[in-house]
Write a protein that holds these residues in place. Sequence first.
Motif, PDB file in Angstrom:
ATOM      1  N   GLU A 128       0.826  -1.227   0.054  1.00  0.00           N
ATOM      2  CA  GLU A 128      -0.127  -0.100  -0.082  1.00  0.00           C
ATOM      3  C   GLU A 128       0.559   1.124  -0.049  1.00  0.00           C
ATOM      4  N   TYR A 129       2.161   1.196  -0.327  1.00  0.00           N
ATOM      5  CA  TYR A 129       2.896   2.314  -0.533  1.00  0.00           C
ATOM      6  C   TYR A 129       2.725   3.302  -1.374  1.00  0.00           C
ATOM      7  N   ILE A 130       2.051   3.061  -2.433  1.00  0.00           N
ATOM      8  CA  ILE A 130       1.369   3.929  -3.169  1.00  0.00           C
ATOM      9  C   ILE A 130       0.871   5.201  -2.555  1.00  0.00           C
ATOM     10  N   LYS A 131       0.156   4.836  -1.460  1.00  0.00           N
ATOM     11  CA  LYS A 131      -0.685   5.841  -0.818  1.00  0.00           C
ATOM     12  C   LYS A 131      -0.027   6.214   0.569  1.00  0.00           C
ATOM     13  N   TYR A 132       0.587   5.307   0.980  1.00  0.00           N
ATOM     14  CA  TYR A 132       1.221   5.570   2.438  1.00  0.00           C
ATOM     15  C   TYR A 132       2.397   5.387   2.583  1.00  0.00           C
ATOM     16  N   GLY A 133       3.219   5.362   1.533  1.00  0.00           N
ATOM     17  CA  GLY A 133       4.701   5.436   1.179  1.00  0.00           C
ATOM     18  C   GLY A 133       5.115   6.823   0.587  1.00  0.00           C
ATOM     19  N   PRO A 134       6.307   6.598   0.044  1.00  0.00           N
ATOM     20  CA  PRO A 134       7.114   7.635  -0.821  1.00  0.00           C
ATOM     21  C   PRO A 134       6.677   7.986  -2.204  1.00  0.00           C
ATOM     22  N   ALA A 135       5.594   7.553  -2.530  1.00  0.00           N
ATOM     23  CA  ALA A 135       5.322   7.700  -4.091  1.00  0.00           C
ATOM     24  C   ALA A 135       5.563   9.071  -4.791  1.00  0.00           C
ATOM     25  N   LEU A 136       5.007   9.855  -3.894  1.00  0.00           N
ATOM     26  CA  LEU A 136       5.383  11.328  -4.232  1.00  0.00           C
ATOM     27  C   LEU A 136       6.829  11.894  -4.360  1.00  0.00           C
ATOM     28  N   HIS A 137       7.526  11.618  -3.358  1.00  0.00           N
ATOM     29  CA  HIS A 137       8.915  11.825  -3.195  1.00  0.00           C
ATOM     30  C   HIS A 137       9.853  11.060  -4.163  1.00  0.00           C
ATOM     31  N   GLU A 138       9.327   9.920  -4.704  1.00  0.00           N
ATOM     32  CA  GLU A 138      10.231   9.257  -5.640  1.00  0.00           C
ATOM     33  C   GLU A 138       9.829   9.727  -7.087  1.00  0.00           C
ATOM     34  N   ILE A 139       8.660   9.819  -7.518  1.00  0.00           N
ATOM     35  CA  ILE A 139       8.468  10.613  -8.486  1.00  0.00           C
ATOM     36  C   ILE A 139       9.304  12.023  -8.759  1.00  0.00           C
ATOM     37  N   ALA A 140       9.432  12.781  -7.747  1.00  0.00           N
ATOM     38  CA  ALA A 140      10.003  14.017  -7.809  1.00  0.00           C
ATOM     39  C   ALA A 140      11.520  13.896  -8.003  1.00  0.00           C
TER      40      ALA A 140
END
Length: 334
Positions: A128-140
């Motif tokens: 569930e890390y797309i929501k609760y992990g670093p998805a925004l961070h990694e895309i940046a």
Amino acid sequence: MWISCEDDKLSNEDQDTLYRYELHSNNRVSSLLMSESEYNNWVNNDGFSDSNIRLPLVQDVYKKFSDTYDFIFFVLNEPSIPSSLYYYGRLIGVSNNVEGIGKSIYDYSSDYGSSGKLKAVMQLTGLEYIKYGPALHEIAHQWANFALPTHSVDAPGSNLTSYPYGSHWGFTGGNTKGQLGGFEQSTLVENGNNSYTVDEFGPFANGGNGIPYNELELYLMGMIPVSSVSNFDMFTDITSLAINTSTFDFTASKTTYTPESLIDLLGDREPSVDNSQKDFKLLVVVITDEPLSDDEWSKVDATAEWFSKKEDDGTSLYNFWEATNGVASITIEN
């Protein structure tokens, strides 16, 4: 809950693949089934970070999915990060055609099976890390930080020697805390003699999807003009750090950046904000050694649906649209 990989949306159906693929019925997420030994090797030996393992796997994905994706996210079928891995998420760049962000132009997409479309691949180490992990961070990380020579330290103390902090903001201010670390500029207090106090922050990250992108991140991503980036300070040569209840005290050398000095350092961003890409397409593939249960399918599909919403989700977390102030969007589909 899923349909087979012979769905007519898939390409190259007649080619044999190394792995078995299944698609969820909502057409947002898929799974890649490994043998138990393959999965153990992928997880225990970090196969994602090994190009000799990663490249053939992505090439196999392209035997089943069309070359229409900007990003591919691999999500481990794990409740949380396995003890053998050191990261919650990791992005590996595949191509870049943006100038003026401190990053060179390159294109390794053909090594992966893409014809120039694929920008990066990412692994998230929990279901569930797309929501609760670093998805925004990694895309940046597709766009930052390659611009500024940031610094950080490992622990509080005196007589410290800071070091270059790679692709994160370290001790750098912003209009808000950044996805890639850094403090809120408005909280900075100058005490004199290169001594400063600032509200607590993370030099590496600031709470996963709990904050939006700051102005500098949005500029580097092509979402706002450089004129919309407020002045901010970056600190290097950090020699002391004290961590208080809600503030940090530190001594360091300060450099102030303005929109003009960013352009002097980096040159103009090309494509500019007027022509930059703002709508992206993402493929989500769960890596597993057992077919996903209905509950596992539901969990990962819900995170993909949430992350790709083009509206305020009504919670304290930020999906991609919210994190870019409604400027950009991500479509997640098989």
